[in-house]
Structures are given as structure tokens and as C-alpha cells.
Design an enzyme around this catalytic site. Sequence first.
Site, PDB file in Angstrom:
ATOM      1  N   GLY A   1       9.188   0.349  -4.626  1.00  0.00           N
ATOM      2  CA  GLY A   1      10.607   0.062  -4.432  1.00  0.00           C
ATOM      3  C   GLY A   1      11.023  -0.170  -2.993  1.00  0.00           C
ATOM      4  O   GLY A   1      12.208  -0.026  -2.663  1.00  0.00           O
ATOM      5  N   LYS A   2      10.093  -0.570  -2.137  1.00  0.00           N
ATOM      6  CA  LYS A   2      10.425  -0.803  -0.727  1.00  0.00           C
ATOM      7  C   LYS A   2      11.417  -1.960  -0.575  1.00  0.00           C
ATOM      8  O   LYS A   2      12.434  -1.832   0.107  1.00  0.00           O
ATOM      9  CB  LYS A   2       9.139  -1.088   0.071  1.00  0.00           C
ATOM     10  CG  LYS A   2       8.121   0.027   0.063  1.00  0.00           C
ATOM     11  CD  LYS A   2       6.934  -0.273   0.954  1.00  0.00           C
ATOM     12  CE  LYS A   2       6.129  -1.478   0.472  1.00  0.00           C
ATOM     13  NZ  LYS A   2       5.490  -1.245  -0.842  1.00  0.00           N
ATOM     14  N   SER A   3      11.093  -3.078  -1.207  1.00  0.00           N
ATOM     15  CA  SER A   3      11.956  -4.260  -1.079  1.00  0.00           C
ATOM     16  C   SER A   3      13.308  -4.024  -1.731  1.00  0.00           C
ATOM     17  O   SER A   3      14.354  -4.442  -1.206  1.00  0.00           O
ATOM     18  CB  SER A   3      11.272  -5.482  -1.709  1.00  0.00           C
ATOM     19  OG  SER A   3      10.091  -5.815  -0.997  1.00  0.00           O
TER      20      SER A   3
ATOM     21  N   ASP B   1       7.319  -7.405   3.406  1.00  0.00           N
ATOM     22  CA  ASP B   1       5.935  -7.567   2.953  1.00  0.00           C
ATOM     23  C   ASP B   1       4.919  -7.318   4.064  1.00  0.00           C
ATOM     24  O   ASP B   1       4.135  -6.381   3.991  1.00  0.00           O
ATOM     25  CB  ASP B   1       5.715  -8.946   2.342  1.00  0.00           C
ATOM     26  CG  ASP B   1       4.377  -9.022   1.611  1.00  0.00           C
ATOM     27  OD1 ASP B   1       3.955  -7.992   1.027  1.00  0.00           O
ATOM     28  OD2 ASP B   1       3.738 -10.085   1.635  1.00  0.00           O
TER      29      ASP B   1
ATOM     30  N   HIS C   1       1.412  -3.617   5.813  1.00  0.00           N
ATOM     31  CA  HIS C   1       2.123  -3.969   4.580  1.00  0.00           C
ATOM     32  C   HIS C   1       3.298  -3.017   4.426  1.00  0.00           C
ATOM     33  O   HIS C   1       3.120  -1.811   4.220  1.00  0.00           O
ATOM     34  CB  HIS C   1       1.184  -3.855   3.375  1.00  0.00           C
ATOM     35  CG  HIS C   1       1.874  -4.141   2.068  1.00  0.00           C
ATOM     36  ND1 HIS C   1       2.334  -5.394   1.739  1.00  0.00           N
ATOM     37  CD2 HIS C   1       2.197  -3.330   1.033  1.00  0.00           C
ATOM     38  CE1 HIS C   1       2.903  -5.343   0.546  1.00  0.00           C
ATOM     39  NE2 HIS C   1       2.837  -4.098   0.102  1.00  0.00           N
TER      40      HIS C   1
ATOM     41  N   GLY D   1       4.696   2.481   1.558  1.00  0.00           N
ATOM     42  CA  GLY D   1       4.514   3.011   0.214  1.00  0.00           C
ATOM     43  C   GLY D   1       3.663   2.080  -0.619  1.00  0.00           C
ATOM     44  O   GLY D   1       3.412   0.916  -0.251  1.00  0.00           O
ATOM     45  N   ASP D   2       3.198   2.581  -1.759  1.00  0.00           N
ATOM     46  CA  ASP D   2       2.369   1.785  -2.653  1.00  0.00           C
ATOM     47  C   ASP D   2       3.137   0.578  -3.170  1.00  0.00           C
ATOM     48  O   ASP D   2       4.378   0.583  -3.242  1.00  0.00           O
ATOM     49  CB  ASP D   2       1.885   2.631  -3.835  1.00  0.00           C
ATOM     50  CG  ASP D   2       0.948   3.750  -3.397  1.00  0.00           C
ATOM     51  OD1 ASP D   2       0.319   3.592  -2.323  1.00  0.00           O
ATOM     52  OD2 ASP D   2       0.860   4.769  -4.102  1.00  0.00           O
ATOM     53  N   SER D   3       2.399  -0.454  -3.550  1.00  0.00           N
ATOM     54  CA  SER D   3       3.010  -1.646  -4.113  1.00  0.00           C
ATOM     55  C   SER D   3       3.790  -1.285  -5.376  1.00  0.00           C
ATOM     56  O   SER D   3       3.291  -0.577  -6.250  1.00  0.00           O
ATOM     57  CB  SER D   3       1.917  -2.677  -4.437  1.00  0.00           C
ATOM     58  OG  SER D   3       2.478  -3.851  -4.946  1.00  0.00           O
ATOM     59  N   GLY D   4       5.032  -1.760  -5.461  1.00  0.00           N
ATOM     60  CA  GLY D   4       5.858  -1.501  -6.630  1.00  0.00           C
ATOM     61  C   GLY D   4       6.675  -0.231  -6.555  1.00  0.00           C
ATOM     62  O   GLY D   4       7.413   0.097  -7.498  1.00  0.00           O
TER      63      GLY D   4
ATOM     64  N   ARG E   1      11.530  20.786   3.007  1.00  0.00           N
ATOM     65  CA  ARG E   1      12.897  20.970   2.531  1.00  0.00           C
ATOM     66  C   ARG E   1      13.886  21.291   3.658  1.00  0.00           C
ATOM     67  O   ARG E   1      15.061  20.997   3.568  1.00  0.00           O
ATOM     68  CB  ARG E   1      12.938  22.075   1.471  1.00  0.00           C
ATOM     69  CG  ARG E   1      12.083  21.758   0.259  1.00  0.00           C
ATOM     70  CD  ARG E   1      12.161  22.848  -0.795  1.00  0.00           C
ATOM     71  NE  ARG E   1      13.511  22.970  -1.339  1.00  0.00           N
ATOM     72  CZ  ARG E   1      13.838  23.865  -2.273  1.00  0.00           C
ATOM     73  NH1 ARG E   1      12.918  24.698  -2.739  1.00  0.00           N
ATOM     74  NH2 ARG E   1      15.073  23.928  -2.730  1.00  0.00           N
TER      75      ARG E   1
END
Length: 334
Positions: A172-174, A191, A152, A167-170, A258
Amino acid sequence: MYNKGMENKVFTVLDLIGLDLKEHNSLNLRCIGGRKGLGKEINIPDINRPMGGLMGFFEDFASERIQLFGRGENAYLRNLEKRGETGTLTDLFALPLPCCIFTHDFRPHKEFLDIAEEAECPVLQTPLSSTDFSSRLLRILSEIFSPFQSIHGVLVEVYGIGILLLGDSGIGKSESALELVMSGHRLVADDVVEIHCINGNMLIGSGANKIIGHHMEIRGLGIVNITHLFGVRAIRDRKEIQLVVTLETWDSYKNYNRLGTEERTMDILGVSVPHLEMPVKPGRNIRVLIETAAMNERLKSMGYNSAKEFNKNIMKWLESEAARPALFGYDGII
């Protein structure tokens, strides 16, 4: 993230003929006999030249492989036809052959086709030369039978570097991928990304579904068709994964890398890929950071590591500072 087991993969002769391959990958196969056997499974990603079997020698004969008939095999078949000897052909087709493929548009004689039809063994034909066809087929079978995994995430190409966004759903990947596309970069998959491990050291990613592969789901906006919105320049079907970027919510208590001197990797199908953890919070331009990460990765592939060079320069500066008292005295005056 989830795996797909190779044990459930079924690939038949009909699947081989139906592969949607273009240009330098096309096999140009057509069936000229034994159609009842098109459902036979191909289980070994390799080929066999059956000259030994045609001569009646079946010891260690690789019958489970695709049987390739080139110039030599075709000439020997014509010789058998002239002599009226078909016993070895009957013995050959008594074996569990997945299919026979004739190159150079050669067509076997009627008796060969009749025996193949009775054995329900598909006979295929291609205009390609044996060498050209063999290299194409082995390359294609290597990918089809390679270990693969579905993840995913979003796969984009940025400055020629294939970047897998996780990254977690939501998180901001898309949205980040959409910004990259608007800046002239390309979308490979959104997706669900299907990853194949080629030759044990290369990861090739593509969309899990070709029909919806270049569509993108943007919360609050819905489904958008990237091809229709931005044209074919904004997409590509597949790309090697050269960098993984995990987007995560900013954690003020977490110690983020860093300097970049610590090179982290992620293991995917036994291949180690450079991995960056990128914290997300208001005010951070994720698109610019991803573009910079891509350019930095290109520099590394060319032999230049910014973080290591910075560290090297710092060490030189510290060494020169430490040497100054010995050269000039503690007050800096000779």
C-alpha cells in the site's frame, strides 16, 4: 533494494554541456572549439586554474581536472599573443586535459583555438563570473559524482519532511502516497527512488526516470499522472530524505515500539536516517499516521521530543509519589 556502482558511471564534456539546469544552477555553457573532443570523459569532480601551466610550470599540474580560465588567465593569454609565445600552449595541450572553460564570455585568440582543435580538447565559454561559475560547477559535479543507490519505494514530502516509504510489493505504499497527495502533500518519486549522498551527510532523493517520475501505478486503476490530475503543486523533483517509514503487515506476535523512546535508524549510503516500522491492518489510517510522524519529526528537529518529554514527566510523577509517604506518612495524613 539495489546499488549502482560508481565504476560504471561515465560523464563526458558533452554531458556537461547538455545538463538540463535552470535558474541558479544553469552553467550557460557553449562550445567554441575542439568539438571533436566532446566525448572526453570527466573523471575528477574538481577544477584547476592553469596559470602555472601557462607560465611553463607543470610540476604537480592537475591536468585531469577541468581547466578554468578567468580574468587572470585570459589577460596572460593576451600577453602571450602579443609576444608571439605559444610554446607553453603546445606543452599545455600535450597533457590529457578534459576541457577548457572561459568565464566572463572571454574568447581566446585564434592560435589558442587552433592548438586546442589539433589536440581535440573542447573549449567552452560561459557568461558567468569565475566565482559564480566555480561554485555552481563544483556543486553540480559533487552531486553527479556522489555515491548513489536506487531503492524500490515511494518518496513524498509531508509538511516539509521528506519521507521514504518502504515495504513489500502490494503493501500500500502508492495508495498511501496518493492519499497524501490528495491531502495537499507532494510526490517526489514512485516505484524507484534514486538517492544521492551529498557531502557525506545528506541524502537527496529523486525519480530514477524524469519522464515517468511523477506517474503512479495504482493496482486496479492503472497508471495515473499526478501532475495532470492534481497540478504542479502536487509534485517536486527532488527532496532530502529525513525519515524512513516501512509499511508491514500487522503481526500480533511482534513487539512494536509503543512509546517511541527507542529511536531506530536505517543506514543508507553511510547516513543514518530515523526509521519507523508502521504496521498495516484494517482500521488504521496510514495517511494520518504518516502526517503525524512528519509533524513529530519536525518537532524533534526543533529540539522537542514528545516521547522523551513524556518519559521525563512520568519519572517526575513517580518520584513525587515515592516521596509522598515520607512527607505525609503512610496514610497520607500529616
